[in-house]
Design a protein around this motif. Structure first.
Motif, PDB file in Angstrom:
ATOM      1  N   PHE A   1       1.004  -1.175   0.010  1.00 15.34           N
ATOM      2  CA  PHE A   1      -0.024  -0.021  -0.045  1.00 15.34           C
ATOM      3  C   PHE A   1       0.882   1.248   0.120  1.00 15.34           C
ATOM      4  N   GLU A   2       1.971   1.264   0.839  1.00 17.93           N
ATOM      5  CA  GLU A   2       2.524   2.560   1.115  1.00 17.93           C
ATOM      6  C   GLU A   2       3.673   2.660  -0.018  1.00 17.93           C
ATOM      7  N   ARG A   3       4.015   1.630  -0.830  1.00 16.19           N
ATOM      8  CA  ARG A   3       4.952   1.844  -1.921  1.00 16.19           C
ATOM      9  C   ARG A   3       4.327   2.705  -3.117  1.00 16.19           C
ATOM     10  N   GLN A   4       2.758   2.558  -3.082  1.00 20.88           N
ATOM     11  CA  GLN A   4       2.172   3.086  -4.125  1.00 20.88           C
ATOM     12  C   GLN A   4       2.485   4.711  -4.009  1.00 20.88           C
ATOM     13  N   PHE A   5       2.825   5.376  -2.996  1.00 22.27           N
ATOM     14  CA  PHE A   5       3.009   6.665  -2.859  1.00 22.27           C
ATOM     15  C   PHE A   5       4.417   7.199  -2.164  1.00 22.27           C
ATOM     16  N   VAL A   6       5.041   6.301  -1.342  1.00 20.11           N
ATOM     17  CA  VAL A   6       6.338   6.849  -0.691  1.00 20.11           C
ATOM     18  C   VAL A   6       7.290   7.232  -1.710  1.00 20.11           C
ATOM     19  N   SER A   7       7.412   6.511  -2.848  1.00 20.86           N
ATOM     20  CA  SER A   7       8.478   7.006  -3.948  1.00 20.86           C
ATOM     21  C   SER A   7       8.265   8.306  -4.555  1.00 20.86           C
ATOM     22  N   GLN A   8       6.977   8.377  -4.593  1.00 24.52           N
ATOM     23  CA  GLN A   8       6.321   9.545  -5.272  1.00 24.52           C
ATOM     24  C   GLN A   8       6.868  10.876  -4.310  1.00 24.52           C
ATOM     25  N   LEU A   9       6.348  10.639  -2.934  1.00 21.78           N
ATOM     26  CA  LEU A   9       6.584  11.737  -1.954  1.00 21.78           C
ATOM     27  C   LEU A   9       8.132  11.945  -1.983  1.00 21.78           C
ATOM     28  N   ARG A  10       8.978  10.961  -2.015  1.00 20.85           N
ATOM     29  CA  ARG A  10      10.291  11.270  -2.077  1.00 20.85           C
ATOM     30  C   ARG A  10      10.910  11.898  -3.011  1.00 20.85           C
ATOM     31  N   ASP A  11      10.309  11.812  -4.402  1.00 24.32           N
ATOM     32  CA  ASP A  11      10.661  12.376  -5.495  1.00 24.32           C
ATOM     33  C   ASP A  11      10.147  14.009  -5.500  1.00 24.32           C
ATOM     34  N   LEU A  12       8.967  14.115  -4.796  1.00 18.93           N
ATOM     35  CA  LEU A  12       8.722  15.634  -4.938  1.00 18.93           C
ATOM     36  C   LEU A  12       9.188  16.271  -3.516  1.00 18.93           C
ATOM     37  N   SER A  13      10.051  15.698  -2.595  1.00 15.65           N
ATOM     38  CA  SER A  13      10.726  16.507  -1.415  1.00 15.65           C
ATOM     39  C   SER A  13       9.989  17.296  -0.926  1.00 15.65           C
ATOM     40  N   PRO A  14       8.672  16.995  -0.322  1.00 18.60           N
ATOM     41  CA  PRO A  14       8.112  17.771   0.441  1.00 18.60           C
ATOM     42  C   PRO A  14       8.514  18.237   1.835  1.00 18.60           C
TER      43      PRO A  14
END
Length: 155
Positions: free
Chosen positions: A67-80
């Motif tokens: 579940f988390e893998r669906q969005f964690v990598s995107q969050l890391r790429d966005l660097s919020p």
């Protein structure tokens, strides 16, 4: 400041947060809104505001990393700079939390009272049913233990 928003269910808290944010501090950049089990209203609002929206599917708790893998990598790429949970209905794993920036949650009770659901009731309903004299909200850091992170603010 760049933030990411996590939302679930109706998305009403995220919609209110986005509305308030726009009027309070237009310099905050919402990099992405991530929703699970959310209604279409949140997705439409994001489209109207040209905000990136990602809908993620639930997995059983024992498959949480899927579940988390669906969005964690995107969050890391966005660097919020900050992750804001607006009634996000999933508990993030230690693995996810370790790879993300500061993550905060708003909770509809004066923690530590009424963490999560109490006897099947939402925190605010459990508080009302108990007859407490004061109701409020807590803003806290998200940790692996539900509604147990360090308090930032209570009102």
């Amino acid at each position: 400041m760049k933030i990411a928003i996590l939302a679930s269910r109706s998305g009403a808290n995220a919609l209110q947060f986005l509305s308030s944010l726009a009027s309070l501090d237009p310099t905050v950049d919402v990099g992405i809104v991530i929703g699970n089990d959310v209604g279409k209203e949140l997705q439409y609002a994001c489209e109207k505001q040209n905000l990136q929206f990602l809908r993620v599917k639930n997995f059983p708790l024992n498959e949480r990393w899927h579940f988390e893998r669906q969005f964690v990598s995107q969050l890391r790429d966005l660097s919020p700079d900050l992750i804001v949970s607006c009634s996000f209905s999933r508990i993030l794993s230690e693995r996810a939390l370790a790879s993300l920036p500061l993550s905060i949650n708003s909770h509809p009770s004066l923690l530590p009272a009424f963490k999560g659901r109490v006897n099947g009731l939402k925190p605010i309903d459990a508080a009302l049913a108990s007859g407490v004299k004061f109701l409020g909200v807590s803003i806290h850091v998200i940790t692996k233990e539900m509604d147990s992170g360090p308090l930032i603010l209570q009102a």
